[in-house]
Enzyme design. Structure first.
Site, short mmCIF file in Angstrom:
data_model
loop_
_atom_site.label_atom_id
_atom_site.label_comp_id
_atom_site.label_asym_id
_atom_site.label_seq_id
_atom_site.Cartn_x
_atom_site.Cartn_y
_atom_site.Cartn_z
N LYS A 56 0.86 -1.19 0.00
CA LYS A 56 0.00 0.00 0.00
C LYS A 56 0.89 1.24 0.00
O LYS A 56 1.92 1.27 0.71
CB LYS A 56 -0.89 -0.04 1.25
CG LYS A 56 -1.96 1.04 1.31
CD LYS A 56 -2.83 0.85 2.56
CE LYS A 56 -3.90 1.89 2.70
NZ LYS A 56 -4.73 1.72 3.91
N SER A 67 -9.87 -0.59 7.44
CA SER A 67 -9.34 -0.46 6.07
C SER A 67 -8.68 -1.70 5.50
O SER A 67 -8.31 -1.71 4.32
CB SER A 67 -8.35 0.70 6.00
OG SER A 67 -9.02 1.92 6.08
N SER A 127 -9.59 1.76 3.07
CA SER A 127 -8.75 2.51 2.18
C SER A 127 -7.71 1.68 1.44
O SER A 127 -7.12 2.15 0.46
CB SER A 127 -8.01 3.61 2.97
OG SER A 127 -7.15 3.04 3.94
#
Lengths: 96, 484
Positions: B75, B176, B152
């Site tokens: 990420k 998330s 996210s």
């Protein structure tokens, strides 16, 4: 919330809001307050000790006093668009 | 030989048999990523990945190291040395970290191979995977480019669900990792807060931010947890407790005697029939495996307080943790005549949603209203965490569906944050609890997950319960290629 206060809050953070964003913020604050009101409905909420950390566990330590390698000045300045020679240069802060 | 869609352990077995090389695997991953249509990437590390794979070819396969030669995605709110890391925020466009995040460094030292950086909701703030540089990140399940994958950690979830890599790194401040894991049919785990170093993770809300992973197998997750946990002198909030023996043998132990609670007030809110039939079936199977299931009560006012508590605390903390984004020392500076103008112009690059969070956070900290907002949220956090701790005095874990249904359509109205069943997962961030989502069922060929949350430092037990769920559902190594 009055527009003056919204602008003041944004200004403290050095954030510019467009007129559209400023208008939209009214909905945000209404939602925020409605959600916050739910906390006020909890019986005795104001008598509770605030929680900052969820465990009863020691998490701070003293570090050994040993010199560590750190990035060089040149490396650090590579990420600044304001770098000039060995400095970060910004517009003059001291006013006449 | 095709290797996409294999788990870490399956790839490892092929390496040991010398059927494939890391370069074969990395090349196949790169080819697949280049053809991806789901908007998952921020930056690529293809040359570096090929170089690492070639270097590994000159050494013997490490038979006792499952991570050897395993490709993975990161990420883009985790720092990667010499690779742009902008958190999907324009304000950090062009920012190149000087170091690797600790979790990345530990995986690299275990000889896993990072291949690319994945997109996210700007700075990790968002639950739908729609506000980053790539716009909407799509769910590989269902009709193409129609459904969200959740956020996210959207790119990391979509990439593993597509079968490109066996695992990816994510971060979890509210849900998330665990919510996208539900929408993408993955195992999504955030271990206990403090078990994995946050050094190099861009702070959203430091006291709720967790590092975690997406995999398609619980045993793979155990390997990742083991390889990355432990004290890090660069993050003094990591726990300095003695690391116990390997968690891997713990995972497959019997469930006999494990006490599992289902919170009635949340259970009763789910409407998806397939989900509830499968959930009830799961409870029966868990009982057959020796677990004791109980439906328990939880104060409804505290359940309703979970989201506002998270909202208030996160807005307030993120206002300060992102105050360094000024464009002065680093970042995507915009010019101005004065210092203030320069910073104002730079910070105007934030999306409106981020600006609103900062302003709300600033407001909630003001002396005249702080007692109504930030202070009350801290007090509510105590009540919620203490109520959960009380449950954990009797029960080993809380088990519930991880989401009310499968992934929503991109065009559908966002699910209301006020719905408890949509937002209860952040309870584990407030308490720092280990929490894992694992696939439960398919509804219209789209996955829905179930979540297991336990008391802090009971990570191995959560992995064990998740492992037995995986055995029951038979959804081990679920990816889109198996469902289409």
């Amino acid at each position: 919330m009055e527009k003056g206060r919204i602008r003041a809050l944004a200004e403290e953070l050095l954030i510019l809001l467009t007129a559209e964003e400023e208008a939209q913020f009214g909905e945000e604050i209404a939602y925020f307050r409605a959600q916050s009101d739910l906390l006020g409905k909890i019986e005795g909420i104001d008598d509770v000790e605030p929680m900052i950390f969820p465990y009863n566990k020691e998490t701070t330590y003293l570090r050994e006093d040993i010199v560590d390698e750190t990035p060089s000045r040149e490396e650090i300045l590579k990420n600044s668009k304001n770098a000039k020679d060995a400095f970060v240069v910004i517009p003059k802060v001291v006013k006449k | 030989m095709k290797t996409l869609g294999l788990t870490m352990h399956e790839l490892h077995a092929l390496y040991v048999k010398k059927v494939i090389t890391p370069l074969d695997v990395v090349n196949e991953v790169i080819e697949a990523l280049m053809e991806d249509k789901n908007n998952i990437l921020e930056a690529t590390m293809f040359d570096e990945a090929r170089d690492t794979a070639k270097a590994l070819a000159s050494e013997a396969v490490e038979e006792d190291n499952v991570l050897w030669g395993i490709p993975f995605l990161i990420k883009d709110n985790f720092a990667t040395k010499d690779i742009e890391t902008n958190g999907s925020s324009d304000i950090l466009n062009g920012f190149i970290p000087l170091f690797d995040a600790e979790v990345v460094a530990r995986l690299k030292s275990a000889k896993a191979i990072p291949v690319a950086k994945t997109t996210l909701d700007e700075l990790g703030m968002g639950g739908r995977g729609t506000t980053g540089h790539r716009g909407v990140t799509y769910n590989p399940y269902g009709e193409p480019q129609k459904r969200i994958v959740g956020g996210s950690s959207c790119g990391s979830a979509s990439g593993v669900a597509s079968g490109y890599v066996p695992f990816s790194i994510g971060s979890d401040t509210g849900d998330s990792i665990r919510k996208p894991a539900s929408y993408a049919g993955l195992v999504g785990f955030k271990p206990t807060w403090g078990e994995i170093s946050r050094y190099g993770l861009y702070a959203f809300m430091s006291s709720l931010d967790h590092v975690g992973f997406f995999t398609r197998s619980v045993i793979d997750m155990g390997v990742l947890f083991e390889a990355t946990r432990g004290f890090d002198k660069k993050d003094f909030t990591t726990m300095n407790h003695e690391v116990k023996e390997s968690v891997i043998p713990e995972i497959t132990k019997s469930l006999k005697g494990h006490k599992i609670a289902v919170i009635k007030q949340i259970y009763e809110r789910y409407k998806n029939k397939v989900l509830m039939v499968e959930f009830d079936n799961l409870l029966k199977h868990l009982e057959e495996k020796g677990a004791e299931i109980a439906f328990v009560d939880f104060d409804k006012k505290l359940l309703e307080a979970i989201f506002p508590t998270y909202l208030l605390l996160s807005c307030a903390e993120t206002t300060t943790s992102n105050a360094n984004l000024t464009g002065v020392n680093f970042g995507n500076k915009r010019d101005g005549d004065t210092y203030e103008d320069m910073v104002r112009n730079t910070r105007s690059a934030f999306d409106a949603r981020i600006k609103f969070r900062f302003i709300l956070g600033n407001y909630s900290l003001k002396r005249d209203v702080r007692h109504l907002y930030y202070n009350r949220a801290q007090k509510a956090r105590r009540l919620i965490v203490e109520a959960m701790n009380k449950l954990f005095e009797v029960y080993d874990a809380v088990l519930l569906p991880a989401a009310p249904s499968h992934a929503p359509l991109v065009d559908a109205a966002p699910e209301p944050n006020s719905e408890i069943e949509n937002n209860y997962l952040s309870i584990a961030n407030l308490g720092g609890n280990p929490s894992i989502t694992v696939p439960l069922c398919l509804s219209n060929k789209m996955p829905i997950g179930v979540n297991v949350t336990g008391k802090p430092f009971d990570d191995a037990k959560m992995l064990r319960i998740a492992y037995h769920i995986e055995q029951i559902t038979n959804l081990y190594n679920l990816h889109v290629g198996k469902v289409k």
